[in-house]
Write an enzyme that holds these catalytic residues in place. Structure first.
Site, PDB file in Angstrom:
ATOM      1  CE1 TYR A  66      10.765   1.639  -2.068  1.00 35.82           C
ATOM      2  CE2 TYR A  66      10.978   1.279  -4.422  1.00 35.82           C
ATOM      3  CZ  TYR A  66      10.235   1.121  -3.231  1.00 35.82           C
ATOM      4  OH  TYR A  66       9.026   0.556  -3.169  1.00 35.82           O
ATOM      5  CE  LYS A 122      -2.137   9.358   2.097  1.00 32.80           C
ATOM      6  NZ  LYS A 122      -3.613   9.072   2.081  1.00 32.80           N
ATOM      7  CG  ASP A 159      -5.402   6.697   0.085  1.00 34.39           C
ATOM      8  OD1 ASP A 159      -5.100   7.657  -0.790  1.00 34.39           O
ATOM      9  OD2 ASP A 159      -5.949   7.103   1.201  1.00 34.39           O
ATOM     10  CG  ASP A 178       7.986  -1.110  -6.157  1.00 40.69           C
ATOM     11  OD1 ASP A 178       7.954  -2.060  -6.892  1.00 40.69           O
ATOM     12  OD2 ASP A 178       8.957  -1.423  -4.960  1.00 40.69           O
ATOM     13  CG  ASP A 193       4.655  -5.532  -8.503  1.00 41.84           C
ATOM     14  OD1 ASP A 193       4.954  -5.266  -9.530  1.00 41.84           O
ATOM     15  OD2 ASP A 193       5.221  -6.298  -7.588  1.00 41.84           O
TER      16      ASP A 193
END
Ligand code: NAD
Length: 363
Positions: free
Chosen positions: A145, A195, A227, A251, A255
């Protein structure tokens, strides 16, 4: 003499002021019960900042935050300010600058399903029976980000959009320490998400987290690809205690974990810097659809205040008393509309706050 703590109180917009009023009642109860006092200074933020002082994060508000030990934040935004340019929108123009001014790099988001609320979860009852309690520790100021370069180059169909995902060893180390310390105080289990089979930044992330883990021999560290973690969260959430994530993975997963709990009205969060200073707020927004109706669930705001006591103000016992009171009133079937189980008559925002206060004072 009682310890005095100073708090910047930023109620904001929509349900923010309603649920903040209940959190402040709870702090009054904590003052009565424990050897601590809270000096509270109210300040405008978000739409309230725009309407009263001309911008979403007025300078006076920043000064009040600087002079305080912690920030208790409500929520910002709503239809009234949606016509403004994106950079001036309440959420973007208030929260992002606050994070950057105060260097709030560590985001802590608990996802708790209380045993009396397993029916509110979006998962099957047998998966969540008995409830669960996961803490997502998310790096908040680095990663894809924020890393440079980023942008869109070229013309027409030849345009290319690109972002950079960069993490330095010190950035990974400081968030890893936060997660290990949290895990040490909980069940001693930490799962670091990456990852590393594809991303170089994740290879360094895994290496660095493993190295930091040597300082915490009592914490059992595991690693999981993002994943798989997304899948495991819905398959068997109870296997997790603390999850450590870089910014984007955190993020998304925070959620996901939040939604497993059923209602936005239950979810607290903390954003901390390295000197224990933090901003504490419900994970949800200003809920304009229910604002002013007296039906909002104040528990997220009240549990955010509990996190503030624990992480910024050194009042662990008081924080535990608030958490226990919340669990107890839910067991007594005192519930707001968003979490009311079948057959339960929902209580108002204020009645929920009063019930939690009575529970704290009674124990
Ligand atoms: P929201 O979280 O405000 O609402 C989503 C749903 O959850 C709504 O149905 C709402 O009624 C419900 N809900 C949220 N909090 C609740 C509570 N305490 N009790 C009961 N129900 C609750 O998200 P949204 O509708 O997408 O956004 C509304 C506004 O909030 C927008 O302006 C958005 O920009 C802003 N927002 C602010 C923050 C923040 O201040 N940190 C975060 C997210 C959204």
């Amino acid at each position: 003499m009682a310890r005095s703590c100073s708090i910047a109180v930023l109620p904001g917009d929509g349900i923010g002021p309603e649920v903040m009023a209940e959190a402040l009642k709870v702090l009054d109860a904590v003052e009565k019960k424990f050897d601590v006092t809270f000096a509270r200074t109210h300040a405008n933020v978000g739409g309230a900042g725009i309407d009263n002082e001309g911008k979403a994060l007025p300078d006076t508000t920043v000064d009040i935050c600087r002079a305080s030990d912690a920030i208790l934040f409500g929520s910002v935004g709503g239809p009234k300010w949606e016509f403004l340019p994106p950079d001036e929108q309440p959420e973007r123009a208030a929260l992002l600058p606050l994070r950057s001014i105060f260097g709030l790099y560590a985001n802590l988001r608990p996802a708790i399903v209380f045993s009396s609320l397993t029916r509110a979860s979006s998962l099957k009852e047998e998966v969540v029976s008995g409830g669960f309690d996961i803490l997502v520790v998310r790096e908040l100021t680095g990663g894809i980000y924020f890393s440079q370069p980023k942008g869109i180059e070229g013309e027409g169909r030849g345009r290319v959009g690109f972002d950079t995902l960069r993490y330095s060893v010190p950035e990974i180390e400081r968030i890893a320490h936060v997660a290990f310390r949290a895990a040490r105080e909980r069940s001693g289990k930490l799962c670091s998400i990456d990852k590393a089979n594809v991303l170089s930044s994740s290879v360094l992330w895994r290496e660095t987290v493993t190295a930091v883990g040597k300082d915490y021999p009592e914490v059992e560290l595991t690693h999981m690809y993002v994943d798989n973690a997304a899948m495991q969260l819905v398959r068997r959430p109870k296997q997790f205690d603390v999850l450590l994530c870089e910014n984007m993975f955190g993020d998304i997963l925070s959620d996901e974990a939040a939604m497993l709990t059923g209602s936005m009205g239950m979810l607290a969060s903390a954003s901390l810097n390295s000197s224990k200073f933090g901003l504490f707020e419900p994970a949800g927004g200003s809920a304009p659809d229910i604002a002013g109706k007296g039906v909002a669930n104040p528990i997220a705001q009240i549990l955010s205040a509990a996190m503030m006591l624990k992480y910024s103000l050194g009042q662990e016992q008081a924080a535990a008393a608030i958490e226990a009171a919340v669990a107890a009133i839910l067991d007594k079937k005192i519930m707001t509309r968003d979490i009311a189980t079948p057959g339960v008559k929902p209580v108002s925002t204020a009645a929920m706050g009063d019930a939690i206060v009575s529970e704290i004072l009674a124990n």
